[in-house]
Design a protein around this motif. Structure first.
Motif, PDB file in Angstrom:
ATOM      1  N   LEU A  71      44.598  27.241  38.587  1.00  0.00           N
ATOM      2  CA  LEU A  71      43.544  28.247  38.469  1.00  0.00           C
ATOM      3  C   LEU A  71      44.148  29.637  38.384  1.00  0.00           C
ATOM      4  CD1 LEU A  71      40.529  29.134  38.566  1.00  0.00           C
ATOM      5  CD2 LEU A  71      40.749  29.210  41.061  1.00  0.00           C
ATOM      6  N   ILE A  72      43.706  30.393  37.391  1.00  0.00           N
ATOM      7  CA  ILE A  72      44.075  31.801  37.253  1.00  0.00           C
ATOM      8  C   ILE A  72      42.836  32.645  37.528  1.00  0.00           C
ATOM      9  CG2 ILE A  72      44.781  33.623  35.657  1.00  0.00           C
ATOM     10  CD1 ILE A  72      46.439  31.576  34.167  1.00  0.00           C
ATOM     11  N   VAL A  73      42.924  33.554  38.486  1.00  0.00           N
ATOM     12  CA  VAL A  73      41.839  34.499  38.766  1.00  0.00           C
ATOM     13  C   VAL A  73      42.239  35.856  38.203  1.00  0.00           C
ATOM     14  CG1 VAL A  73      40.548  35.733  40.548  1.00  0.00           C
ATOM     15  CG2 VAL A  73      41.026  33.291  40.824  1.00  0.00           C
ATOM     16  N   LEU A  74      41.453  36.360  37.275  1.00  0.00           N
ATOM     17  CA  LEU A  74      41.665  37.688  36.712  1.00  0.00           C
ATOM     18  C   LEU A  74      40.937  38.681  37.615  1.00  0.00           C
ATOM     19  CD1 LEU A  74      41.113  36.896  32.913  1.00  0.00           C
ATOM     20  CD2 LEU A  74      43.233  36.809  34.251  1.00  0.00           C
ATOM     21  N   ASP A  75      41.686  39.485  38.316  1.00  0.00           N
ATOM     22  CA  ASP A  75      41.093  40.341  39.346  1.00  0.00           C
ATOM     23  C   ASP A  75      40.362  41.527  38.734  1.00  0.00           C
ATOM     24  OD1 ASP A  75      40.462  40.814  41.938  1.00  0.00           O
ATOM     25  OD2 ASP A  75      42.414  41.590  42.551  1.00  0.00           O
ATOM     26  N   ARG A  76      39.367  42.004  39.458  1.00  0.00           N
ATOM     27  CA  ARG A  76      38.614  43.201  39.074  1.00  0.00           C
ATOM     28  C   ARG A  76      38.372  44.049  40.320  1.00  0.00           C
ATOM     29  NH1 ARG A  76      36.321  43.357  34.042  1.00  0.00           N
ATOM     30  NH2 ARG A  76      36.722  41.467  32.800  1.00  0.00           N
ATOM     31  N   PRO A  77      38.334  45.377  40.192  1.00  0.00           N
ATOM     32  CA  PRO A  77      38.068  46.233  41.348  1.00  0.00           C
ATOM     33  C   PRO A  77      36.727  45.915  41.995  1.00  0.00           C
ATOM     34  CG  PRO A  77      38.905  47.540  39.515  1.00  0.00           C
ATOM     35  CD  PRO A  77      38.619  46.170  38.971  1.00  0.00           C
ATOM     36  N   ASN A  78      36.672  46.080  43.293  1.00  0.00           N
ATOM     37  CA  ASN A  78      35.428  45.942  44.040  1.00  0.00           C
ATOM     38  C   ASN A  78      34.803  47.326  44.156  1.00  0.00           C
ATOM     39  OD1 ASN A  78      33.415  45.699  45.967  1.00  0.00           O
ATOM     40  ND2 ASN A  78      34.695  44.702  47.504  1.00  0.00           N
ATOM     41  N   PRO A  79      33.613  47.561  43.576  1.00  0.00           N
ATOM     42  CA  PRO A  79      32.994  48.889  43.654  1.00  0.00           C
ATOM     43  C   PRO A  79      32.639  49.310  45.072  1.00  0.00           C
ATOM     44  CG  PRO A  79      31.478  47.292  42.723  1.00  0.00           C
ATOM     45  CD  PRO A  79      32.797  46.609  42.821  1.00  0.00           C
ATOM     46  N   ASN A  80      32.603  48.358  46.010  1.00  0.00           N
ATOM     47  CA  ASN A  80      32.411  48.664  47.430  1.00  0.00           C
ATOM     48  C   ASN A  80      33.655  48.274  48.223  1.00  0.00           C
ATOM     49  OD1 ASN A  80      29.615  49.618  47.364  1.00  0.00           O
ATOM     50  ND2 ASN A  80      29.070  47.524  46.836  1.00  0.00           N
ATOM     51  N   GLY A  81      34.812  48.448  47.604  1.00  0.00           N
ATOM     52  CA  GLY A  81      36.055  47.905  48.138  1.00  0.00           C
ATOM     53  C   GLY A  81      36.580  48.539  49.405  1.00  0.00           C
ATOM     54  N   ASN A  82      36.068  49.709  49.767  1.00  0.00           N
ATOM     55  CA  ASN A  82      36.547  50.356  50.996  1.00  0.00           C
ATOM     56  C   ASN A  82      35.570  50.193  52.152  1.00  0.00           C
ATOM     57  OD1 ASN A  82      34.587  52.006  49.911  1.00  0.00           O
ATOM     58  ND2 ASN A  82      35.593  53.918  50.489  1.00  0.00           N
ATOM     59  N   ILE A  83      34.596  49.281  52.019  1.00  0.00           N
ATOM     60  CA  ILE A  83      33.608  49.075  53.082  1.00  0.00           C
ATOM     61  C   ILE A  83      33.758  47.675  53.664  1.00  0.00           C
ATOM     62  CG2 ILE A  83      31.189  49.240  53.749  1.00  0.00           C
ATOM     63  CD1 ILE A  83      30.622  50.715  51.150  1.00  0.00           C
ATOM     64  N   VAL A  84      34.009  47.598  54.964  1.00  0.00           N
ATOM     65  CA  VAL A  84      34.009  46.339  55.702  1.00  0.00           C
ATOM     66  C   VAL A  84      33.005  46.512  56.833  1.00  0.00           C
ATOM     67  CG1 VAL A  84      35.374  44.682  57.027  1.00  0.00           C
ATOM     68  CG2 VAL A  84      36.438  45.932  55.139  1.00  0.00           C
ATOM     69  N   ASP A  85      31.868  45.798  56.755  1.00  0.00           N
ATOM     70  CA  ASP A  85      30.813  46.073  57.728  1.00  0.00           C
ATOM     71  C   ASP A  85      29.804  44.925  57.761  1.00  0.00           C
ATOM     72  OD1 ASP A  85      29.633  47.591  59.687  1.00  0.00           O
ATOM     73  OD2 ASP A  85      28.566  48.938  58.315  1.00  0.00           O
ATOM     74  N   GLY A  86      29.100  44.844  58.870  1.00  0.00           N
ATOM     75  CA  GLY A  86      28.020  43.876  59.022  1.00  0.00           C
ATOM     76  C   GLY A  86      28.386  42.729  59.943  1.00  0.00           C
ATOM     77  N   PRO A  87      27.400  41.895  60.274  1.00  0.00           N
ATOM     78  CA  PRO A  87      27.655  40.750  61.145  1.00  0.00           C
ATOM     79  C   PRO A  87      28.484  39.688  60.434  1.00  0.00           C
ATOM     80  CG  PRO A  87      25.406  40.669  60.300  1.00  0.00           C
ATOM     81  CD  PRO A  87      25.984  41.973  59.851  1.00  0.00           C
ATOM     82  N   ILE A  88      29.296  38.959  61.205  1.00  0.00           N
ATOM     83  CA  ILE A  88      30.083  37.849  60.676  1.00  0.00           C
ATOM     84  C   ILE A  88      29.185  36.624  60.553  1.00  0.00           C
ATOM     85  CG2 ILE A  88      32.112  36.378  61.019  1.00  0.00           C
ATOM     86  CD1 ILE A  88      32.840  39.312  60.593  1.00  0.00           C
ATOM     87  N   LEU A  89      29.286  35.903  59.448  1.00  0.00           N
ATOM     88  CA  LEU A  89      28.491  34.692  59.265  1.00  0.00           C
ATOM     89  C   LEU A  89      28.877  33.633  60.288  1.00  0.00           C
ATOM     90  CD1 LEU A  89      27.115  32.959  56.295  1.00  0.00           C
ATOM     91  CD2 LEU A  89      28.885  31.657  57.440  1.00  0.00           C
ATOM     92  N   GLU A  90      27.874  33.045  60.918  1.00  0.00           N
ATOM     93  CA  GLU A  90      28.097  31.959  61.866  1.00  0.00           C
ATOM     94  C   GLU A  90      27.995  30.630  61.129  1.00  0.00           C
ATOM     95  OE1 GLU A  90      25.121  32.725  64.791  1.00  0.00           O
ATOM     96  OE2 GLU A  90      25.938  34.708  65.285  1.00  0.00           O
ATOM     97  N   LYS A  91      28.863  29.685  61.476  1.00  0.00           N
ATOM     98  CA  LYS A  91      29.038  28.452  60.715  1.00  0.00           C
ATOM     99  C   LYS A  91      27.739  27.704  60.480  1.00  0.00           C
ATOM    100  CE  LYS A  91      31.902  24.283  60.533  1.00  0.00           C
ATOM    101  NZ  LYS A  91      32.984  23.498  61.197  1.00  0.00           N
ATOM    102  N   GLU A  92      26.851  27.673  61.469  1.00  0.00           N
ATOM    103  CA  GLU A  92      25.612  26.891  61.336  1.00  0.00           C
ATOM    104  C   GLU A  92      24.654  27.470  60.308  1.00  0.00           C
ATOM    105  OE1 GLU A  92      25.163  29.122  65.362  1.00  0.00           O
ATOM    106  OE2 GLU A  92      26.767  28.402  64.053  1.00  0.00           O
ATOM    107  N   PHE A  93      24.933  28.686  59.814  1.00  0.00           N
ATOM    108  CA  PHE A  93      24.069  29.299  58.813  1.00  0.00           C
ATOM    109  C   PHE A  93      24.741  29.367  57.446  1.00  0.00           C
ATOM    110  CE2 PHE A  93      22.848  31.154  62.957  1.00  0.00           C
ATOM    111  CZ  PHE A  93      21.613  30.532  63.065  1.00  0.00           C
ATOM    112  N   THR A  94      25.709  28.492  57.236  1.00  0.00           N
ATOM    113  CA  THR A  94      26.399  28.417  55.951  1.00  0.00           C
ATOM    114  C   THR A  94      25.426  27.979  54.857  1.00  0.00           C
ATOM    115  OG1 THR A  94      28.482  27.851  57.023  1.00  0.00           O
ATOM    116  CG2 THR A  94      28.283  27.308  54.698  1.00  0.00           C
ATOM    117  N   SER A  95      25.475  28.653  53.718  1.00  0.00           N
ATOM    118  CA  SER A  95      24.638  28.307  52.560  1.00  0.00           C
ATOM    119  C   SER A  95      25.299  28.893  51.322  1.00  0.00           C
ATOM    120  CB  SER A  95      23.225  28.874  52.723  1.00  0.00           C
ATOM    121  OG  SER A  95      23.236  30.291  52.577  1.00  0.00           O
ATOM    122  N   PHE A  96      24.676  28.728  50.169  1.00  0.00           N
ATOM    123  CA  PHE A  96      25.244  29.267  48.929  1.00  0.00           C
ATOM    124  C   PHE A  96      25.245  30.797  48.931  1.00  0.00           C
ATOM    125  CE2 PHE A  96      25.257  29.878  44.185  1.00  0.00           C
ATOM    126  CZ  PHE A  96      26.493  29.288  43.966  1.00  0.00           C
TER     127      PHE A  96
END
Length: 430
Positions: A202-227
């Motif tokens: 697999l080759i992933v062609l990278d692209r900039p993240n327009p919100n790339g300098n933001i790390v925030d919010g609650p961490i996903l808990e395993k029991e709420f895993t979904s698409f």
């Protein structure tokens, strides 16, 4: 009269341009690794950002003599320069050399370079990016190239072994926006898993993240895993899609802890803190920079009885509903491109216009809290989808209990700190 110069002249042309501008040629070489092969470059001299897809020298040779599958959509475009010689009518004047910029689909570009493409795999919204969010996208054929299109949405989120028969290598090129519930990273997970199980590189062609300098919010808990949330990460993860692929592999998040043979083609001249404006809509309801910046904050409303502007021309830049207090701002959703049946179709909604507010640098909760506190019926405000989007039951409970935004943020601190430590291992653009 214009003529495109041939390949030999092209090389000489760029050599002359490079010499006159003081631009040095750079050699790009791969760094070998079994599970995370990152092709790196020397220090970039040319200023404009180049996406991984535009970083041609690093990946075209990897596709030579291979049968190639590609997962992409309208966001997978390449930009390249075509040198032209303009012959003037006056024979006493010399021909004029100029550079012409072109943008085309990566599918069309690869076919033009005689890459042996076999199939296109399309994520949510389809190959041309015209389907509504959550709309079933059927398999088909691309009318321009005659290539078969396999939909990776609905009941077929992961390529089946029979759909991968005859493919030697897969290329992934989608524009992410840095939010956990933006489903392109979920499609990435399933592509990686299918490649690992079927021994396909697999080759992933990278692209900039327009919100790339933001790390925030609650961490996903395993029991709420979904698409709309597959991994234990915050709502805003602050990684490019190439970095994220490395994390999926390195943290062994694929089924049974398997890993795929991954190569990430990096962007050139890119730093995480840079402002990056997307050249095309990544999906139908993210029309501009403002909507992309506000997406993570306003998408939480999709788990409530509040509209985020689908069915208007200000998607993810406004919010409102018939149940919020009347004020000076209102809108009425109607069917349009990307929203055939918008929430509150043909109904007057009152809310707030955020089209002109300054850029946000965190996950904003103030609009969600404000809407909950002012709705006419709090018992009908949240729906079951909210927990999937939030990745936890705690956020809804905190809002209904009247916990302040400051206290809610404090409850995320430990999880964010741990995530950032893990994230460091996979960052390309430090």
């Amino acid at each position: 009269m214009k003529y495109i110069i041939n390949t030999t002249l092209l090389g000489l042309f760029f050599l002359l341009i490079s010499s006159s501008c003081g631009i040095k040629n750079k050699t790009f070489t791969p760094t070998p690794s079994k599970t995370n092969d990152i092709i790196s470059s020397n220090e970039a001299i040319i200023d404009p950002i180049k996406t991984g897809a535009d970083n041609f020298e690093t990946y075209l040779h990897l596709l030579k003599d291979k049968k190639v599958g590609i997962i992409t959509n309208q966001s997978g475009i390449v930009n390249y320069q075509v040198p032209e010689i303009i012959y003037v009518q006056d024979p006493s004047q010399k021909p004029i050399a100029q550079i012409k910029n072109k943008s085309i689909s990566i599918v069309d570009y690869l076919i033009g370079r005689e890459v042996n493409l076999q199939k296109i795999f399309a994520p949510e919204h389809g190959f041309r990016g015209t389907a509504d969010a959550g709309e079933h996208v059927v398999d088909g054929k691309d009318t321009k190239t005659d290539l078969p299109i396999i939909s990776l949405y609905g009941n077929n989120k992961k390529p089946k072994p029979e759909q991968l028969v005859g493919i030697d290598i897969m290329v992934f090129d989608l524009q992410d926006v840095g939010a956990r519930f933006y489903t392109y990273i979920s499609s990435l997970h399933y592509i990686m898993e299918a490649c690992a199980e079927n021994n396909i590189d697999l080759i992933v062609l990278d692209r900039p993240n327009p919100n790339g300098n933001i790390v925030d919010g609650p961490i996903l808990e395993k029991e709420f895993t979904s698409f709309v949330g597959m991994h234990p990460i915050p709502l805003l993860h602050g990684m490019t899609i190439g970095e994220y692929a490395k994390m999926i592999n390195g943290e062994k998040w694929l089924k049974n802890g398997i890993q795929c043979n991954l190569t990430v083609i990096p962007c050139l001249n890119y730093k995480r803190e840079m402002t990056y404006s997307l050249p095309v809509k990544p999906s139908p309801n993210l029309p501009n920079d403002q909507s992309i910046n506000l997406y993570a904050s306003l998408c939480l409303f999709e788990g409530t009885n509040v509209s985020v502007g689908r069915g208007t021309e200000m998607q993810f830049q406004i919010y409102g509903s018939p149940f919020l207090p009347k004020n000076d701002f209102s809108f009425t959703p109607i069917p349009n491109f990307g929203a055939k049946e918008p929430v509150y179709k043909n109904q007057l909604c009152f809310g707030e216009n955020l089209t002109s507010i300054p850029k946000v640098n965190q996950l904003e909760l103030k609009w969600l809290i404000k809407a909950y506190n002012s709705t006419s019926d709090k018992s009908s405000f949240f729906n079951d989808f909210f927990t999937k989007l939030a990745g936890t039951k705690k956020l809804q409970q905190q809002i209904t209990d009247g916990v302040s935004e400051t206290e809610i943020r404090k409850s995320w601190e430990k999880g964010l700190l741990n995530f950032k430590e893990t994230r460091k291992k996979y960052l390309i653009y430090n």
